[in-house]
Design a protein around this motif. Structure first.
Motif, PDB file in Angstrom:
ATOM      1  N   ILE A 194       0.822  -1.035  -0.185  1.00 42.75           N
ATOM      2  CA  ILE A 194       0.080  -0.295   0.066  1.00 42.75           C
ATOM      3  C   ILE A 194       0.888   1.202   0.056  1.00 42.75           C
ATOM      4  O   ILE A 194       0.688   2.047  -0.620  1.00 42.75           O
ATOM      5  CB  ILE A 194      -1.037   0.073   1.088  1.00 42.75           C
ATOM      6  N   LEU A 195       1.881   1.300   0.869  1.00 44.63           N
ATOM      7  CA  LEU A 195       2.829   2.449   0.831  1.00 44.63           C
ATOM      8  C   LEU A 195       3.519   2.637  -0.433  1.00 44.63           C
ATOM      9  O   LEU A 195       3.772   3.708  -0.825  1.00 44.63           O
ATOM     10  CB  LEU A 195       3.902   2.300   2.081  1.00 44.63           C
ATOM     11  N   PHE A 196       3.965   1.478  -1.056  1.00 43.44           N
ATOM     12  CA  PHE A 196       4.774   1.792  -2.210  1.00 43.44           C
ATOM     13  C   PHE A 196       3.896   2.092  -3.436  1.00 43.44           C
ATOM     14  O   PHE A 196       4.245   2.985  -4.278  1.00 43.44           O
ATOM     15  CB  PHE A 196       5.124  -0.044  -2.469  1.00 43.44           C
ATOM     16  N   GLU A 197       2.692   1.498  -3.442  1.00 41.24           N
ATOM     17  CA  GLU A 197       1.720   1.884  -4.457  1.00 41.24           C
ATOM     18  C   GLU A 197       1.271   3.617  -4.472  1.00 41.24           C
ATOM     19  O   GLU A 197       1.372   4.272  -5.354  1.00 41.24           O
ATOM     20  CB  GLU A 197       0.622   1.338  -4.408  1.00 41.24           C
ATOM     21  N   THR A 198       1.352   3.993  -3.202  1.00 43.92           N
ATOM     22  CA  THR A 198       0.980   5.359  -2.996  1.00 43.92           C
ATOM     23  C   THR A 198       2.447   6.293  -3.462  1.00 43.92           C
ATOM     24  O   THR A 198       2.425   7.329  -4.146  1.00 43.92           O
ATOM     25  CB  THR A 198       0.661   5.731  -1.526  1.00 43.92           C
ATOM     26  N   ALA A 199       3.430   5.669  -2.864  1.00 43.71           N
ATOM     27  CA  ALA A 199       4.764   6.421  -3.034  1.00 43.71           C
ATOM     28  C   ALA A 199       5.045   6.364  -4.695  1.00 43.71           C
ATOM     29  O   ALA A 199       5.469   7.579  -5.281  1.00 43.71           O
ATOM     30  CB  ALA A 199       5.825   5.661  -2.479  1.00 43.71           C
ATOM     31  N   LEU A 200       4.866   5.259  -5.373  1.00 50.46           N
ATOM     32  CA  LEU A 200       4.904   5.453  -6.901  1.00 50.46           C
ATOM     33  C   LEU A 200       3.980   6.279  -7.647  1.00 50.46           C
ATOM     34  O   LEU A 200       4.525   6.940  -8.384  1.00 50.46           O
ATOM     35  CB  LEU A 200       4.663   3.814  -7.378  1.00 50.46           C
ATOM     36  N   ALA A 201       2.808   6.369  -6.787  1.00 47.29           N
ATOM     37  CA  ALA A 201       1.768   7.469  -7.605  1.00 47.29           C
ATOM     38  C   ALA A 201       2.466   8.830  -7.425  1.00 47.29           C
ATOM     39  O   ALA A 201       2.370   9.591  -8.314  1.00 47.29           O
ATOM     40  CB  ALA A 201       0.364   7.198  -6.909  1.00 47.29           C
ATOM     41  N   ALA A 202       2.910   9.056  -6.021  1.00 54.59           N
ATOM     42  CA  ALA A 202       3.520  10.542  -5.990  1.00 54.59           C
ATOM     43  C   ALA A 202       4.680  10.633  -6.625  1.00 54.59           C
ATOM     44  O   ALA A 202       4.996  11.799  -7.158  1.00 54.59           O
ATOM     45  CB  ALA A 202       3.774  10.565  -4.505  1.00 54.59           C
ATOM     46  N   PHE A 203       5.561   9.594  -6.813  1.00 52.48           N
ATOM     47  CA  PHE A 203       6.997   9.677  -7.636  1.00 52.48           C
ATOM     48  C   PHE A 203       6.295  10.195  -9.116  1.00 52.48           C
ATOM     49  O   PHE A 203       6.895  10.899  -9.647  1.00 52.48           O
ATOM     50  CB  PHE A 203       7.729   8.407  -7.587  1.00 52.48           C
ATOM     51  N   MET A 204       5.294   9.378  -9.852  1.00 53.56           N
ATOM     52  CA  MET A 204       4.826   9.637 -10.937  1.00 53.56           C
ATOM     53  C   MET A 204       4.316  10.971 -11.280  1.00 53.56           C
ATOM     54  O   MET A 204       4.631  11.630 -12.242  1.00 53.56           O
ATOM     55  CB  MET A 204       3.891   8.560 -11.481  1.00 53.56           C
TER      56      MET A 204
END
Length: 151
Positions: free
Chosen positions: A86-96
């Motif tokens: 969940i944290l990775f998915e959110t961080a990836l969205a923010a990164f993108m």
């Protein structure tokens, strides 16, 4: 779009004018004219917000898939692989959204903090609905809810 001057009623039937590269003066609800490049930046920012809203709603989806009958309060959130996901998915969205250069490569644009929030009530609604469904499964085993919704 409304925050930028395009009220919902003005968006119906605007596609041909919106996508016309020659039209450099599409007016919003307040009469402000938008160039083609500004319109596309606004459109891609809306796409980014939609992408982020999908990510946020996926939080609820992954949490409700943890158990079939137990409440999340009973089961807990002790699965650190899931929590990290969940944290990775959110961080990836923010990164993108916030990495320079991805606006050209993926057409995702930075979002204001407030634009991350509209999906939260939908995510909460999905989660609450499923908690209610699981409560009914436990309270009335073999009942109608179990026959219709139990997988």
């Amino acid at each position: 779009m409304a925050e930028n001057g395009f009220r919902p009623y003005t968006l119906l039937g605007i596609r041909s004018r919106w996508d016309d590269r020659e039209n450099q003066a599409v007016a919003d609800s307040y009469g402000q004219e938008w160039s083609y490049s500004d319109r596309k930046i606004l459109e891609y920012t809306c796409h980014s917000a939609f992408f982020v809203s999908i990510v946020i709603v996926q939080w609820a989806d992954v949490i409700i898939c943890k158990t079939r009958k137990l409440s999340v309060f009973t089961q807990g959130m002790n699965n650190w692989v899931l929590n990290t996901g969940i944290l990775f998915e959110t961080a990836l969205a923010a990164f993108m959204c916030y990495t320079p250069g991805l606006d050209k490569a993926l057409r995702v644009y930075p979002l204001r903090f407030w634009w991350w929030l509209p999906a939260l009530p939908f995510s909460l609604t999905i989660w609450l609905y499923d908690e209610g469904r699981r409560y009914l499964l436990r309270k009335y085993p073999g009942g109608w809810v179990e026959k219709e919704t139990y997988y």
